[in-house]
Design a protein around this motif. Structure first.
Motif, short mmCIF file in Angstrom:
data_model
loop_
_atom_site.label_atom_id
_atom_site.label_comp_id
_atom_site.label_asym_id
_atom_site.label_seq_id
_atom_site.Cartn_x
_atom_site.Cartn_y
_atom_site.Cartn_z
N ILE A 92 0.81 -1.12 0.06
CA ILE A 92 0.11 -0.06 0.03
C ILE A 92 0.89 1.14 0.04
O ILE A 92 0.65 2.19 -0.81
N THR A 93 1.97 1.18 0.81
CA THR A 93 2.92 2.50 0.97
C THR A 93 3.54 2.78 -0.47
O THR A 93 3.45 4.01 -0.79
N LEU A 116 3.01 6.03 -2.84
CA LEU A 116 3.91 6.84 -3.10
C LEU A 116 4.08 7.32 -4.69
O LEU A 116 4.50 8.45 -5.08
N ALA A 117 3.45 6.17 -5.46
CA ALA A 117 3.64 6.20 -6.80
C ALA A 117 2.47 6.69 -7.35
O ALA A 117 2.39 7.11 -8.65
N GLY A 118 1.47 6.99 -6.80
CA GLY A 118 0.16 7.59 -7.09
C GLY A 118 -0.53 6.73 -7.87
O GLY A 118 -1.31 7.15 -8.90
N ARG A 138 -4.39 -1.79 -8.97
CA ARG A 138 -3.52 -1.69 -10.26
C ARG A 138 -2.18 -2.35 -10.28
O ARG A 138 -1.43 -2.00 -9.51
N CYS A 139 -2.23 -3.46 -11.30
CA CYS A 139 -0.74 -4.04 -11.21
C CYS A 139 0.15 -2.88 -11.98
O CYS A 139 -0.16 -2.10 -12.83
N ALA A 140 1.27 -2.79 -11.44
CA ALA A 140 2.36 -2.02 -11.72
C ALA A 140 2.74 -2.03 -13.24
O ALA A 140 3.11 -1.25 -13.93
N GLY A 141 2.87 -3.45 -13.47
CA GLY A 141 3.28 -3.62 -14.77
C GLY A 141 4.75 -3.34 -15.29
O GLY A 141 4.86 -3.00 -16.38
N THR A 142 5.53 -3.35 -14.15
CA THR A 142 6.90 -3.10 -14.46
C THR A 142 7.87 -4.20 -14.31
O THR A 142 7.27 -5.20 -13.72
N GLU A 143 9.23 -4.03 -14.89
CA GLU A 143 9.86 -5.50 -14.78
C GLU A 143 10.27 -5.42 -13.40
O GLU A 143 10.36 -4.53 -12.65
N GLY A 156 10.99 0.51 -12.29
CA GLY A 156 9.91 1.31 -12.04
C GLY A 156 9.67 1.40 -10.50
O GLY A 156 10.44 1.65 -9.60
N ILE A 157 8.48 1.08 -9.95
CA ILE A 157 8.38 1.24 -8.64
C ILE A 157 8.88 0.08 -7.84
O ILE A 157 8.86 0.00 -6.43
#
Length: 255
Positions: A107-108, A112-114, A119-124, A128-129
């Motif tokens: 959650i934190t 922080l990432a807004g 929602r899946c961050a979808g980053t490798e 990313g986050i």
């Protein structure tokens, strides 16, 4: 969470900064009364056995709360474990039973990432986050929230992997600084069961983006917990066991 918002605003408005010291007494008192009322029903011949079982669990829950509010010093709990081991479920239940402030890394991080929480961050992995810089920001934000909570005399659980001694050491130092007790909850689960859980979780949207690939990336980075000996301040939890059994193990240590 609503209680904390209300009390914080009351303290800010009234200037009564010593309120928290007295508040814990009344919280313990009320929890004890509710537990006692639930226990009365256990000896009542007119109460069905099915209802008695419910009241017994209620009583246990309220006595757990009374215990937590009666501890001489605030308690800092931190979880240690890989994604998919069930540590967040355990942290949520422990928070509910002991009235803890539950601070989640998932959650934190997304706050922080807004990002919306589900929602899946979808980053490798590692980007990313989930980059090392963002990991550092996430742990710093969690620690700041925890320190503020401990300063008010409330107990808190930090729900994160805590794979590295650097982050565990910061939590231990914070507990010392705030004259608080600390308990490291090391959650262990075998790899096959973790894979099964993560595969089961995959189709469902949720706060955590943990998956099998994330677990594989965490495994070589984990450094065993050596900061505190196993005992009152460092407990090993077998995550194969039911949540209630694990709760009982942790709560018994508080006694």
């Amino acid at each position: 969470d609503l209680c904390r918002a209300f009390v914080s605003e009351y303290i800010r408005t009234s200037g009564d900064s010593n309120l928290c010291e007295l508040l814990h007494f009344y919280q313990a008192y009320r929890a004890h009364i509710r537990a006692k009322v639930a226990c009365f029903k256990l000896d009542d011949p007119f109460v069905p056995e099915s209802e008695k079982a419910i009241e017994l669990e209620k009583a246990k829950g309220y006595f757990n709360l009374a215990l937590a509010y009666s501890l001489p010093r605030p308690q800092l709990f931190i979880t240690v474990g890989f994604t998919g081991c069930g540590k967040s479920t355990l942290a949520a239940e422990l928070s509910r039973h002991l009235g803890l402030h539950h601070i989640s890394s998932d959650i934190t991080r997304k706050t922080l990432a807004g990002l919306p929480l589900t929602r899946c961050a979808g980053t490798e992995i590692g980007k990313g986050i989930y980059s090392s810089d963002m990991n550092g920001e996430t742990y710093t934000a969690m620690m700041d929230q925890a320190e503020e909570t401990l300063a008010q005399g409330d107990s808190v659980i930090l729900d994160a992997t805590f794979l590295l001694p650097e982050n565990r050491g910061k939590a231990i130092e914070m507990a010392k600084r705030r004259n608080s007790e600390i308990m490291i909850i090391e959650c262990r689960l075998d790899e096959a069961r973790i894979k099964e859980r993560l595969n089961h979780r995959k189709p469902k949207p949720g706060v955590s983006d943990g998956c099998w690939e994330v677990y594989l990336s965490q495994k070589p980075r984990f450094e065993p917990v050596m900061e505190l000996p196993i005992g009152r301040n460092h407990v090993i939890i077998d995550m194969h066991k039911p949540v209630n059994d694990n709760l009982r193990q942790i709560i018994d240590l508080l006694l």
